[in-house]
Scaffold this active site. Structure first.
Site, PDB file in Angstrom:
ATOM      1  CG  ASP A 272      -2.013   0.942   1.237  1.00 33.31           C
ATOM      2  OD1 ASP A 272      -2.082   1.742   0.292  1.00 33.31           O
ATOM      3  OD2 ASP A 272      -2.830   0.906   2.177  1.00 33.31           O
ATOM      4  CG  ASP A 333      -9.285   3.334   1.433  1.00 32.88           C
ATOM      5  OD1 ASP A 333      -8.502   3.149   0.475  1.00 32.88           O
ATOM      6  OD2 ASP A 333      -8.931   3.312   2.624  1.00 32.88           O
TER       7      ASP A 333
END
Ligand code: GLA
Length: 510
Positions: A272, A333
């Site tokens: 990430d 997200d």
């Protein structure tokens, strides 16, 4: 008389330099504060507040990134402010703070839930030291093509801790979820990866070896536990010094961490971007940091699915495979709401040209079963993700789910659309007002057709086989209901509930 004059002078001087009462009121806040989450392994962050008169400005700084604080309001010994939530576009974190015994007690309300933090005041020298210690760019390797690892011939399926637990995750919970995947039939339906997201990391030792934090006493044993149950083990890290949750990333330790993960028996790595975003701003740099870990994973000789998570920047589909990526996030997200899920899912148009076996587009993990959407909406979530050939990573508490959610997630014919070995991600066939039709070619020559009602009231929808170039069809299957429909009909008609969907699989005769 002289004494009296002197006193008068001092008083006048004080009156000139002292600030009005409302400005003085928040003076305690000005300066640097070191903020600690209290979660094992999480790194401190720096808060700095300044003011000009009654107007306050502030920043929160992680290892590499400085985020501006907005709407700062000081009232007595209380402060409130907000900041952008990254990378969820348009969302924010709001914080309320109160000064107690010299410490600032902060309650942060983010899209991931409420967390408590404590901050203590530090000197200007300590602020400068924190800033001076901020990591710099690493020198990066020249770009080359990482050899494909041959993994993920169909989109990975499993479970990930983030959507439900965020950083409140520990060994016992992961084991409990693993058991529930087995007993609920989800493992046998294909959900095999058990991926621990952010929040497992502790500190590096003197040799640079990363250790898990106290919530994960033995990672290797945890991996063995998962494997003994026919499951696979996934983990999370970042190319940056800090992960998004403020834990240790793999910055400068890529090979070492890859070897550690291989030693633990890890089968899947989500990598990430997080704090690396503040360091590497050009596409070439970003490709190089992801390539570095791609190479490091390959060098271990252990098969590890490599999932890039950099929110789709720089048209990631065009280069993800080159850096060894099997999966690449294409968006910010997701959250457990119809707005978030539908916005992400329906915006994947055009990405189908890059997705396919060994390199899948990832519109983020599933929210099914987390409670923020209706059953129809969750069904649409699964329909859409299956049409998109997306990784199917559950994000709910598998230990507690209703029979309806369990049935929805274990529908084998829906899963088969996602897992079809041709790996041809669906394309948007038509859009009309609030209705959409998507279609996806399947390996056996049939076509999956999904009908979606994005509107707020029921919608009558129909498709004719001729739209898809079929003169005659030999078989039509209602995939959700798992029943055959009459192939003599010239199309399919349904009244879809608000936010509802239907999925049919059609085999043509010609
Ligand atoms: C980012 C990712 C999320 C999750 C969190 C963890 O926001 O996009 O999926 O991994 O970090 O901190």
């Amino acid at each position: 008389m002289r004494t009296y004059l002197c006193a008068l002078l001092v008083l006048m001087l004080c009156a000139c330099v002292s600030k009005p009462a409302e400005e003085r009121a928040g003076e305690w806040l000005a300066g640097g504060w070191l903020m600690q989450t209290g979660q094992p392994g999480a790194k401190p962050r720096l808060l700095v507040f300044e003011h000009q008169g009654v107007v306050w400005t502030g920043t929160i700084t992680t290892a590499v990134r400085e985020v501006e604080l907005k709407d700062i309001a000081v009232n007595g010994e209380q402060v409130s402010y907000s900041q952008a939530f990254n990378p969820g576009a348009g969302r924010s974190i709001t914080t309320q703070g109160v000064l107690k015994n010299g410490e600032l007690h902060l309650t942060m309300n983010s899209p991931m839930g409420v967390t408590e933090q404590t901050a203590h005041k530090i000197s200007a020298e300590q602020v400068a030291a924190f800033e001076a210690a901020r990591p710099k760019k690493l020198s990066l390797p020249p770009l080359h093509d990482v050899t494909a690892n041959g993994l993920a011939s169909t989109p990975p399926m499993g479970w990930n801790s983030w959507n439900k637990f965020a950083t409140n995750i520990d060994d016992a919970t992961v084991r409990g979820i693993a058991d529930a995947l087995v007993s609920s039939g989800l493992r046998d339906a294909g959900f095999v990866y058990v991926n621990i997201d952010d929040g497992w990391q502790g500190e590096r030792d003197a040799n640079g070896v990363l250790h898990a934090n106290s919530k994960f006493p033995d990672m290797k044993a945890l991996g063995e536990y998962l494997h003994s149950r026919g499951l696979k083990f996934g983990i999370y890290s970042s190319p940056g010094p800090d992960t998004c949750g403020g834990y240790e990333g793999s910055y400068g330790h890529e090979e070492q961490d890859a070897r550690l993960f291989a030693d633990w028996g890890v089968d899947y790595l989500k990598y990430d971007l997080c704090s690396a975003r503040g360091l590497y701003r050009a596409q070439e740099e970003m490709q190089a940091v992801y390539q570095k870990m791609g190479d490091a994973l390959q060098a271990t000789g252990h098969p590890i699915v490599y999932a890039l998570c950099q929110y789709g920047m720089f048209d990631v589909g065009t280069w993800a495979r080159k850096v060894g990526g099997n999966v690449r996030r294409t968006t910010g997200d997701i959250s457990d709401s119809w707005q978030s899920m539908s916005k992400i899912g329906f915006s994947q148009i055009g990405r189908e040209v890059y997705g396919g076996p060994g390199g899948w587009n990832d519109p983020d993990m599933l929210e099914v079963g987390n409670g923020g959407m209706s059953l129809d909406e969750y069904r649409t979530h699964m329909t859409l993700w299956s049409m998109l050939s997306a990784p199917l990573l559950l994000g709910h508490d598998v230990r507690n789910m209703t029979p309806e959610i369990q049935a929805l997630l274990t529908n084998k014919e829906v899963i088969a659309i996602d897992q079809d070995r041709l790996g041809q991600q669906a394309h948007s066939f038509s859009q009309q007002d609030t209705t959409e039709v998507w279609s996806k070619a399947l390996a056996d020559g049939s076509v999956a057709i999904a009908l979606f009602n994005r509107g707020e009231s029921p919608a009558d929808m129909e498709v004719h086989w001729s739209y898809f170039g079929f003169e005659k069809v030999s078989a039509v299957r209602d995939v959700w209901r798992q029943v055959d429909l009459n192939p003599q009909d010239d199309g399919y008609h349904a009244t879809l509930p608000p936010h509802g969907s239907a999925l049919v699989r059609v085999m043509s005769k010609n």
